[in-house]
Design an enzyme around this catalytic site. Structure first.
Site, PDB file in Angstrom:
ATOM      1  N   GLY A  27      -8.968  -7.051   8.844  1.00  0.00           N
ATOM      2  CA  GLY A  27      -7.900  -6.395   9.578  1.00  0.00           C
ATOM      3  C   GLY A  27      -7.698  -6.975  10.966  1.00  0.00           C
ATOM      4  O   GLY A  27      -6.968  -7.952  11.161  1.00  0.00           O
ATOM      5  N   TYR A  35      -5.950  10.732   3.837  1.00  0.00           N
ATOM      6  CA  TYR A  35      -4.582  11.075   3.424  1.00  0.00           C
ATOM      7  C   TYR A  35      -4.579  11.851   2.094  1.00  0.00           C
ATOM      8  O   TYR A  35      -5.633  12.137   1.541  1.00  0.00           O
ATOM      9  CB  TYR A  35      -3.706   9.809   3.396  1.00  0.00           C
ATOM     10  N   GLN A  89       0.862  -1.199   0.000  1.00  0.00           N
ATOM     11  CA  GLN A  89       0.000   0.000   0.000  1.00  0.00           C
ATOM     12  C   GLN A  89       0.890   1.237   0.000  1.00  0.00           C
ATOM     13  O   GLN A  89       1.814   1.340   0.814  1.00  0.00           O
ATOM     14  CB  GLN A  89      -0.911   0.028   1.225  1.00  0.00           C
ATOM     15  N   ARG A 111      -7.822   2.397  -2.865  1.00  0.00           N
ATOM     16  CA  ARG A 111      -8.675   2.408  -1.666  1.00  0.00           C
ATOM     17  C   ARG A 111      -9.325   3.783  -1.513  1.00  0.00           C
ATOM     18  O   ARG A 111      -8.630   4.799  -1.607  1.00  0.00           O
ATOM     19  CB  ARG A 111      -7.833   2.077  -0.428  1.00  0.00           C
TER      20      ARG A 111
HETATM   21  C1  LIG Z   1      -3.583  -1.349  13.772  1.00  0.00           C
HETATM   22  C2  LIG Z   1      -4.248  -0.838  12.534  1.00  0.00           C
HETATM   23  C3  LIG Z   1      -3.493  -0.232  11.534  1.00  0.00           C
HETATM   24  C4  LIG Z   1      -4.095   0.227  10.363  1.00  0.00           C
HETATM   25  N1  LIG Z   1      -3.313   0.775   9.365  1.00  0.00           N
HETATM   26  C5  LIG Z   1      -3.865   1.060   8.153  1.00  0.00           C
HETATM   27  C6  LIG Z   1      -3.042   1.430   7.053  1.00  0.00           C
HETATM   28  O1  LIG Z   1      -1.809   1.497   7.127  1.00  0.00           O
HETATM   29  N2  LIG Z   1      -3.672   1.701   5.878  1.00  0.00           N
HETATM   30  C7  LIG Z   1      -5.034   1.618   5.720  1.00  0.00           C
HETATM   31  O2  LIG Z   1      -5.553   1.870   4.638  1.00  0.00           O
HETATM   32  N3  LIG Z   1      -5.830   1.254   6.759  1.00  0.00           N
HETATM   33  C8  LIG Z   1      -5.285   0.946   7.953  1.00  0.00           C
HETATM   34  N4  LIG Z   1      -6.083   0.464   8.964  1.00  0.00           N
HETATM   35  C9  LIG Z   1      -7.530   0.236   8.711  1.00  0.00           C
HETATM   36  C10 LIG Z   1      -7.781  -1.240   8.308  1.00  0.00           C
HETATM   37  O3  LIG Z   1      -7.204  -1.544   7.062  1.00  0.00           O
HETATM   38  C11 LIG Z   1      -9.275  -1.574   8.213  1.00  0.00           C
HETATM   39  O4  LIG Z   1      -9.860  -0.833   7.174  1.00  0.00           O
HETATM   40  C12 LIG Z   1     -10.042  -1.289   9.514  1.00  0.00           C
HETATM   41  O5  LIG Z   1      -9.325  -1.726  10.649  1.00  0.00           O
HETATM   42  C13 LIG Z   1     -11.431  -1.984   9.503  1.00  0.00           C
HETATM   43  O6  LIG Z   1     -11.299  -3.365   9.257  1.00  0.00           O
HETATM   44  P1  LIG Z   1     -11.286  -4.450  10.460  1.00  0.00           P
HETATM   45  O7  LIG Z   1     -12.526  -4.209  11.267  1.00  0.00           O
HETATM   46  O8  LIG Z   1     -11.289  -5.780   9.763  1.00  0.00           O
HETATM   47  O9  LIG Z   1     -10.055  -4.214  11.257  1.00  0.00           O
HETATM   48  C14 LIG Z   1      -5.498   0.060  10.173  1.00  0.00           C
HETATM   49  C15 LIG Z   1      -6.252  -0.544  11.186  1.00  0.00           C
HETATM   50  C16 LIG Z   1      -5.643  -1.003  12.336  1.00  0.00           C
HETATM   51  C17 LIG Z   1      -6.477  -1.701  13.374  1.00  0.00           C
END
Ligand SMILES: Cc1cc2nc3c(=O)[nH]c(=O)nc-3n(C[C@H](O)[C@H](O)[C@H](O)COP(=O)(O)O)c2cc1C
Length: 370
Positions: free
Chosen positions: A315, A172, A100, A224
């Protein structure tokens, strides 16, 4: 309806073995300059065996686009050898490796940028406490940043990744150019919704030009988006549908919709009769695969998400339950961890190294970190 075990071949020719992807999650484990660490490779390898693809946490394309300490970087050729170790580690465990790529724009601070002022489309701070006022980028800087995304794509290809995901979500820089809150420009990069899509259009042209020049084997490009903003002015869902149209007409391999919950309903009036993903599916009308995400924890969630999408990103469940995808694929659903994430974090805290544990502690508002 799509079964999550079905493989999928994207437009570019890249094939994933199933419809499960690890959602991009920064681990904050990179070196001070963004170089990949061994801990980071081990973290991704541990989670790569059941999913079709891993999308890495965000990697900045320019030093001035660094969003936080410990973030991956793809801003310099010097990063390529260690990025190569990361890509091959993921691939050896059976998943496709997608990097990414991001520029944080105004969503960073001087402390992270060695004293430099953050930049954005316009000099408007984000609507959050203590947000620093960014400097508006000059036209030359905008073009250089687009080229930096192209250069980052080349490095991802040279490091052996199977693709990149353009981080056009979560407020972003790419999103900042689309947003009427952060983009008040009156030059070629700003104006009405069509003009605010100029940045993403130019970005896609540069990135696809780079893929054409450098990729000797299939290489995918995903994008995204975040469908709405809460600020006024801010991105509303009807504008997002226009952006989706632009993206669906491009050579993109997939559209990834960043959501808190996969069945989330829009805030925008007139778009509340069904879920955001249902409207997105209708707009895309099969022109490119859609990735859904948000609180997917079990088989039922996967099935529900795939009613509207072609792929499911996961995630936090994978963060705490690294064998989750394999459990699902092999029918060991009873072994899937079901406790709230805050509880799982409290139990597993010692298994994460300090940068990740500290970061997660902030998120789950657990006990003090030291
Ligand atoms: C610890 C953590 C780090 C994350 N870092 C990013 C990232 O670097 N880029 C991004 O697009 N989303 C990031 N997210 C968002 C996740 O990709 C995801 O969209 C969000 O957590 C919802 O999905 P989930 O409920 O399955 O975790 C992050 C989420 C968490 C929990």
């Amino acid at each position: 309806m799509t079964e999550f075990t079905e493989p999928l071949t994207f437009k570019s020719g890249v094939t994933v073995k199933n419809r499960l992807m690890m959602s991009p999650m920064t681990t904050r484990q990179s070196f001070f300059d963004g170089e990949v660490t061994e801990d980071e490779i081990a973290y991704y390898k541990r989670r790569a065996h059941g999913v079709g693809a891993i999308i890495t946490g965000a990697a900045n394309v320019q030093a001035g686009g660094k969003g936080w300490p410990g973030e991956l970087s793809v801003a310099d050729d010097a990063m390529i050898p260690r990025l190569q170790a990361l890509a091959s580690g993921i691939q050896a465990a059976g998943a496709k490796a997608i990097l990414q790529i991001v520029h944080a724009g105004r969503m960073t601070e001087r402390a992270t940028l060695a004293g430099q002022q953050p930049v954005s489309a316009s000099a408007i701070p984000a609507a959050r406490p203590q947000a620093e006022t960014p400097r508006a980028m000059t036209d030359t800087e905008v073009q250089a940043t687009i080229q930096a995304f192209g250069d980052a794509t080349r490095r991802a290809i040279q490091a052996g990744f199977d693709g990149i995901e353009l981080h056009g979500a979560n407020t972003y820089l790419i999103q900042q150019f689309f947003s009427p809150h952060s983009n008040r420009r009156t030059d070629q990069w700003g104006g009405d919704v069509q003009q605010r899509m100029h940045f993403s259009q130019a970005l896609l042209a540069t990135v696809f030009g780079t893929v054409k020049t450098y990729a000797k084997r299939p290489f995918l490009v995903g994008y995204r988006i975040s469908p709405e903003e809460f600020e006024t002015p801010g991105i509303r869902f009807d504008e997002t549908l226009k952006l989706i149209d632009q993206l669906a007409e491009s050579d993109l391999d997939y559209l990834h919709v960043s959501l808190k919950r996969y069945d989330q309903v829009a805030r925008t009036k007139n778009y509340q009769e069904k879920s955001i993903l249902a409207y997105v599916a209708e707009q895309v009308a099969g022109r490119l695969p859609v990735v859904g995400v948000g609180q997917v924890r079990n088989r039922q969630d996967v099935v529900e998400t795939l009613r509207q999408t072609d792929l499911v990103a996961v995630g936090e469940q994978l963060l705490f339950d690294p064998d989750w995808a394999t459990k699902l694929v092999t029918g060991h659903d009873d072994e899937i961890l079901t406790a709230p994430f805050a509880t799982l974090f409290a139990k597993q805290r010692a298994s994460f190294n300090l940068p990740l544990a500290t970061f997660l502690a902030e998120r789950y508002q657990s006990t003090p970190t030291v």
